[in-house]
Design an enzyme around this catalytic site. Structure first.
Site, mmCIF file in Angstrom:
data_model
loop_
_atom_site.group_PDB
_atom_site.id
_atom_site.type_symbol
_atom_site.label_atom_id
_atom_site.label_comp_id
_atom_site.label_asym_id
_atom_site.label_seq_id
_atom_site.Cartn_x
_atom_site.Cartn_y
_atom_site.Cartn_z
ATOM 1 N N HIS A 367 -8.876 24.368 4.582
ATOM 2 C CA HIS A 367 -8.758 25.062 3.293
ATOM 3 C C HIS A 367 -7.455 24.722 2.588
ATOM 4 O O HIS A 367 -7.406 24.589 1.374
ATOM 5 C CB HIS A 367 -8.870 26.562 3.505
ATOM 6 C CG HIS A 367 -10.056 26.911 4.329
ATOM 7 N ND1 HIS A 367 -10.102 27.970 5.181
ATOM 8 C CD2 HIS A 367 -11.239 26.273 4.447
ATOM 9 C CE1 HIS A 367 -11.264 27.992 5.783
ATOM 10 N NE2 HIS A 367 -11.965 26.969 5.369
ATOM 11 N N CYS A 680 -22.453 15.836 -6.965
ATOM 12 C CA CYS A 680 -21.167 16.553 -6.925
ATOM 13 C C CYS A 680 -20.406 16.372 -5.616
ATOM 14 O O CYS A 680 -19.337 16.935 -5.437
ATOM 15 C CB CYS A 680 -21.353 18.032 -7.217
ATOM 16 S SG CYS A 680 -22.271 18.918 -5.962
HETATM 17 C C1 PEP Z 1 -21.283 18.589 -0.525
HETATM 18 O O1 PEP Z 1 -21.759 18.976 0.547
HETATM 19 O O2 PEP Z 1 -21.330 17.404 -0.898
HETATM 20 C C2 PEP Z 1 -20.657 19.537 -1.442
HETATM 21 C C3 PEP Z 1 -20.324 19.188 -2.664
HETATM 22 O O3 PEP Z 1 -20.377 20.765 -0.962
HETATM 23 P P1 PEP Z 1 -19.173 21.092 0.046
HETATM 24 O O4 PEP Z 1 -18.305 19.871 0.140
HETATM 25 O O5 PEP Z 1 -18.472 22.255 -0.555
HETATM 26 O O6 PEP Z 1 -19.906 21.392 1.298
#
Ligand code: PEP
Ligand code: MG
Length: 755
Positions: A367, A680
């Site tokens: 984090h 994303c």
């Molecule tokens: C992912 O899994 O690509 C994502 C964008 O979510 P996180 O990195 O928060 O798991």
């Protein structure tokens, strides 16, 4: 056998007199070696001090040829002295000359001495020199003698650290106290930062080393141990451990160590040698740290860390400093040094003064790393013993790109980094110029570039990058940095502030993605064999609908009268999406019934990050208002390779035929159903990878703010049509290696696409 004359208590008292006498540093050292030799009935006592180049120089001797002082040096690792410095462990030999590491120095005249006892001069786990006694006869040194010599070495360490010996260094050689160190760790947040060290929890300075009344010191130590145990019990019993960022399990282990008999016995023994209670704690802590430096087993290293933490607590109690140090004013260009740090602690510092962060712990997905990236602070983790090796005020360079740290760098190294920082700044300047340019490929294909965010500190990045909006707002970050579960009102306030500051640009809020590695310190922890495959994200939301409902309510209220986009993480089946949608719709109906002004529009999307959904594509593109691909999780599950596990995380290339076909199938299904789709995950922020995704047909991306410039520079030079053709051919070919990275990189080079 008891060799010491009158025990170490007498020795320490006499040492104190020598330390207090107003004599030159050399005279002080000369008297010390005479004293030690006399007390330990040794014919020789010598001090070797570590120099900046790693060699050890003879600084004083009783018994060896005095002419050799400041002339005899041992290279790093050379001879018995070099061996002790390298291993940071005492060495006692009854027949030194037959030891394979023995190195004969005629100028010292030491060939006549058979027995040898050497101990490292340690401070905070770092070796500063070696203290040696020798005897003509072959003899075994007792535990008590080794102990006494180590205690004496500690006093020498303080003397070296206080700078008293600097003036004695031979011309052209300076002592190793300030030697440059090149630390190799892991990258947590990109960027290069130059500045001066500020210790997150400063070292407790001990001024009083030698006990006046040993019996009273034993009592002080016992009282401090009792107080430390009580404070840990209290922390655990209060059941609210969030404010120190440690988890309950960790505290339980802590409690166990606070009762560790071996550790407590060591400290008691050292007090009995004549040190003050705090000096005894530090002596034992220094040994622990030296072991920690050499320990490669992560489990054992963690245990040593626990002991180190407990020692710090004891030290603070003994010197009357509160645990948890008050924040001083940060100097300009501060590089923060910490063992570990909770994300909230970093936010307490003034961002404007922070140039970098160095941690002893912390992986790239921790984090603290997420927050450091959000704040744009270059950060490096896993620098072993950083808090002991770096002194407050030291010059430090953080290379967040390479995952390296330069401590007290030489001028040429510093200049090289200044150049690197300037180059980066120049590149950033180029990207800033691109800000006003549209994100359109060379052949006229418009691309939507948005940023990922999770805290209010991210919002200024919208203007700074001219991004089209926020394509992924990770709502769990607010929960992760909070000390208690955020109330619905607190959540609503954050979402409203985000929408306000976005000034009409779209924001896609992702509902809570907790579980797996994302642990909330105030929530009961559930032990799972495979947390990444366990009870997390939407699974918790569906099983504990109150949590999901409260969040949806906060989102819908914050979005009153505006366009709202909400997406759901870790959806594995269409059925799961439908169940979550029912909850959202019920909340919406309820709010309207209560007279709240609803959002102008509400789109409910799905994160595609579980491969099972790839086999329900026709249904999901029909049901969802939009899709967003979380490539981080999608790749982890597609390849069955833990994204947190360094051994396997990069084992499989997403630019291989398998992953690219999977990604193509999603974009094709979405296009057919006219379902909007975004990427994303991290893949969509790397220029080469994003280039390939454009080639597959993706037109919208959400990425870290720092990636917008490089990606825009890439796409403005790209002929998307040509790449699409090339990719069709590559994916159909089925010949040669199935990893297409080299061919795709060659395409970028051929068409001068900067990746
Ligand atoms: C992912 O899994 O690509 C994502 C964008 O979510 P996180 O990195 O928060 O798991
Ligand atoms: Mg994910």
């Amino acid at each position: 056998m008891r060799g010491a004359h009158g025990g170490s208590g007498v020795l320490l008292r006499r040492l104190r007199e020598v330390m207090a006498a107003s004599i030159s540093p050399q005279e002080r050292l000369d008297r010390l070696v005479v004293l030690i030799a006399g007390n330990l009935v040794a014919e020789v006592c010598s001090v070797y001090v570590l120099r900046e180049d790693g060699s050890l120089e003879l600084y004083a001797t009783e018994g060896l040829n005095r002419e050799a002082v400041h002339l005899t040096t041992m290279r790093a690792g050379e001879g018995l002295v070099g061996l002790i410095a390298r291993e940071a462990e005492p060495l006692a030999l009854s027949d030194a000359q037959n030891h394979p590491a023995f190195s004969y120095r005629p100028e010292t005249g030491e060939e006549i001495y058979r027995s040898f006892l050497g101990v490292p001069i340690l401070r905070g786990g770092a070796v500063m020199g070696v203290l040696v006694i020798q005897n003509r006869a072959s003899r075994l040194y007792s535990e008590e003698e080794i102990e006494t010599l180590q205690t004496t070495a500690m006093i020498m360490a303080e003397m070296i650290a206080a700078g008293g010996l600097k003036s004695l260094a031979a011309p052209g050689a300076s002592i190793g106290l300030d030697r440059p160190i090149h630390g190799i760790g892991v990258s947590l947040a990109d960027g290069v930062g130059l500045g001066h060290a500020v210790l997150h929890e400063p070292r407790v300075a001990i001024t009083n080393l030698i006990a006046e009344n040993p019996a009273a010191e034993v009592q002080r130590l016992e009282a401090a141990i009792a107080q430390m145990r009580a404070s840990i019990d209290e922390l655990i019993e209060r059941g609210d451990v969030a404010h120190i960022g440690e988890h309950r399990d960790v505290l339980e282990t802590f409690r166990m160590f606070a009762h560790d008999q071996g550790w407590l016995r060591r400290m008691r023994e050292v007090v009995l040698t004549g040190l003050t209670a705090e000096a005894a704690v530090e002596r034992v802590q220094s040994d622990t740290r030296a072991k920690m430096l050499r320990q490669t087993d992560p489990y054992l290293r963690e245990r040593l860390h626990d002991l180190d933490d407990l020692a710090n607590r004891l030290l603070r109690t003994l010197v009357g400093k509160a645990n948890g140090v008050a924040r001083e004013e940060l100097p300009e260009n501060a590089i923060l040094i910490a063992r570990s740090m909770g994300p909230a602690a970093l936010l307490d510092y003034d961002r404007a003064h922070l140039r970098g962060l160095v941690l002893e712990e912390g992986g790239p997905t921790s984090h603290i790393a997420i927050v450091a990236r959000a704040l744009g602070i270059p950060a490096v983790g896993e620098i072993v013993n950083a808090t002991a090796l770096i002194q407050s005020g030291d010059a430090v360079i953080v290379d967040g790109q390479a995952g390296e740290v330069q401590i007290r760098p030489q001028p040429d190294v510093e200049n090289a980094y200044k150049d690197k920082a300037r180059l980066r700044a120049r590149k950033q300047e180029q990207y800033r110029k691109l800000k006003s340019q549209p994100a359109v490929t060379k052949d006229g294909v418009p691309i939507v570039l948005q940023i990922n965010a999770g805290l209010l500190v991210d919002l200024p990045n919208l203007d700074a990058t001219a991004a089209a909006g926020i394509g992924l707002f990770r709502t769990e970050l607010q929960f992760m940095v909070a000390e208690h579960m955020p109330t619905t009102a607190e959540q609503q306030a954050l979402y409203a502030a985000v929408l306000e500051q976005a000034q009409g640009r779209p924001v896609t809020f992702r509902t809570l993605d907790i579980g797996g590695d994302k642990v909330l310190p105030y929530m009961e922890r559930i032990e799972e064999e495979n947390p990444a495959l366990g009870w997390r994200a939407i699974r918790i939301g569906l099983d504990r609908p109150r949590l999901l409902r409260a969040q949806v309510r906060a989102l819908l209220r914050a979005g009153s009268g505006r366009d709202m986009k909400i997406m759901l993480p870790m959806i594995a089946t269409v059925d799961e999406f439908q169940r979550a949608r029912t909850i959202v719709r019920r909340e919406q109906a309820m709010l309207e019934k209560q007279g709240h002004v609803p959002p102008l529009s509400l789109q409910l999307g799905v994160m595609v990050e579980v491969p099972s959904l790839l086999f329900e594509l026709p249904e999901i593109v029909r049901e969802a208002d939009f899709l967003s691909i979380g490539t981080n999780d999608l790749m982890q599950f597609l390849f069955a390779a833990d994204r947190e596990n360094k051994r396997v995380a990069d084992r499989f290339d997403p630019l291989g035929v398998g992953a690219l076909r999977a990604l193509r199938s999603i974009v094709e299904a979405a296009a057919e159903a006219k379902c909007p789709i975004t990427v994303c995950g991290e893949m969509g922020g790397k220029p080469l990878e994003t280039m390939v995704l454009i080639g597959l047909g993706y037109r919208a991306f959400s990425m870290s703010a720092a990636s917008i410039g490089p990606v825009k520079a890439m796409l403005r030079a790209l002929d998307a049509g040509k790449l699409a053709e090339r990719l069709d051919w590559m994916l159909a070919a089925g010949e040669g290696s199935t990893n297409l990275r080299p061919q795709l990189a060659a395409f970028a080079t051929e068409f001068k696409v900067p990746v």
